[in-house]
Design an enzyme around this catalytic site. Structure first.
Site, PDB file in Angstrom:
ATOM      1  N   LEU A  40       2.016   0.802  12.150  1.00  0.00           N
ATOM      2  CA  LEU A  40       0.600   1.135  12.055  1.00  0.00           C
ATOM      3  C   LEU A  40      -0.216  -0.032  11.518  1.00  0.00           C
ATOM      4  O   LEU A  40       0.328  -0.938  10.865  1.00  0.00           O
ATOM      5  CB  LEU A  40       0.414   2.344  11.133  1.00  0.00           C
ATOM      6  CG  LEU A  40       0.929   3.694  11.645  1.00  0.00           C
ATOM      7  CD1 LEU A  40       0.930   4.709  10.505  1.00  0.00           C
ATOM      8  CD2 LEU A  40       0.086   4.184  12.811  1.00  0.00           C
ATOM      9  N   SER A  41      -1.500  -0.008  11.780  1.00  0.00           N
ATOM     10  CA  SER A  41      -2.403  -0.989  11.174  1.00  0.00           C
ATOM     11  C   SER A  41      -2.319  -0.857   9.656  1.00  0.00           C
ATOM     12  O   SER A  41      -2.367   0.243   9.116  1.00  0.00           O
ATOM     13  CB  SER A  41      -3.840  -0.721  11.638  1.00  0.00           C
ATOM     14  OG  SER A  41      -4.737  -1.608  11.016  1.00  0.00           O
ATOM     15  N   GLY A  42      -2.136  -1.977   8.980  1.00  0.00           N
ATOM     16  CA  GLY A  42      -2.033  -1.951   7.529  1.00  0.00           C
ATOM     17  C   GLY A  42      -0.621  -1.786   7.007  1.00  0.00           C
ATOM     18  O   GLY A  42      -0.405  -1.790   5.789  1.00  0.00           O
ATOM     19  N   LYS A  45       2.722  -5.784   9.089  1.00  0.00           N
ATOM     20  CA  LYS A  45       3.406  -6.534  10.156  1.00  0.00           C
ATOM     21  C   LYS A  45       3.155  -8.033  10.061  1.00  0.00           C
ATOM     22  O   LYS A  45       4.093  -8.838  10.018  1.00  0.00           O
ATOM     23  CB  LYS A  45       2.957  -6.022  11.536  1.00  0.00           C
ATOM     24  CG  LYS A  45       3.243  -4.558  11.793  1.00  0.00           C
ATOM     25  CD  LYS A  45       2.740  -4.110  13.155  1.00  0.00           C
ATOM     26  CE  LYS A  45       1.226  -4.202  13.271  1.00  0.00           C
ATOM     27  NZ  LYS A  45       0.503  -3.342  12.307  1.00  0.00           N
ATOM     28  N   SER A 113       1.487  -2.216  19.038  1.00  0.00           N
ATOM     29  CA  SER A 113       2.254  -1.775  20.225  1.00  0.00           C
ATOM     30  C   SER A 113       2.715  -0.326  20.056  1.00  0.00           C
ATOM     31  O   SER A 113       3.905  -0.078  19.882  1.00  0.00           O
ATOM     32  CB  SER A 113       3.439  -2.707  20.493  1.00  0.00           C
ATOM     33  OG  SER A 113       4.161  -3.015  19.329  1.00  0.00           O
TER      34      SER A 113
END
EC number: 2.7.1.25
Length: 205
Positions: A40-42, A45, A113
């Protein structure tokens, strides 16, 4: 904006080079690989991928980090965020990562992704064992609590449509090669987990 579907021409053939992938890898004293960081965003990554690249560089390995935001400034600047454009975004990055692996590099790709089918598409581009799926595993609650770019706040306010995790599905990996407990361990600990896996796979020594 939507990218056009590429048309294949039967007159275009693959040109095999004399200096091949194995030769390039032997020069670099490493095994090519594509580490595909998804989450997820945050989730962290880009943070983990960047820290891992720093460690690999310190150890003398040849790498390249592909970041989701950065590629949209150039290679994928013509794409929007529709489902079709998101698929095309991942397809392009997969092809780019494949070329970089062919150059003998250890490629670190940090992209949400969200769909398993798109990640499988990239996996299928590469020889068996060369695609390493890295699930940066942090819950929606943890990611939204961090919200480093303020994107969740905007998504909750309806300012960002189709935001992954809010009104667009994220399909978590079922059996990733590396599952990083990003909500529980430090970045340094997560990097060590990645390095250990790369050693076991003999990507690095």
């Amino acid at each position: 904006m939507t990218a056009e579907t590429p048309v294949k021409d039967e007159n275009i053939v693959w040109h095999q080079h004399t200096v091949d992938k194995q030769f390039r890898a032997e020069l670099k004293k490493q095994k090519p690989a594509v580490l595909w960081f998804t989450g997820l965003s945050g989730a962290g990554k880009s943070t983990v991928a960047g820290a891992l690249e720093n460690r690999l560089a310190e150890l003398g390995y040849h790498t390249y980090l592909l970041d989701g935001d950065n590629v949209r400034h150039g290679l994928c600047s013509d794409l929007g965020f529709s489902e079709q454009d998101r698929r095309e975004n991942i397809r392009r990055i997969g092809e780019l990562a494949k070329l970089m692996a062919d150059a003998g590099l250890i490629v670190l790709s940090a992209f949400i992704s969200p769909h398993r089918a798109e990640r499988q598409l990239v996996r299928d581009l590469l020889p068996e064992g060369e695609f390493i799926e890295v699930f940066v595993n942090a819950s929606l609650e943890v990611c939204e609590g961090r919200d480093p770019k303020g994107l969740y706040k905007k998504a909750r306010a309806g300012e960002i449509p189709n935001f992954t995790g809010i009104d667009s599905e994220y399909q978590a990996p079922i059996n990733p090669e590396i599952d990083l407990p990003a909500g529980e361990k430090s970045v340094e600990e997560l990097v060590e987990l990645c390095l250990n896996e790369l050693k076991q796979r003999r990507v690095i020594s």
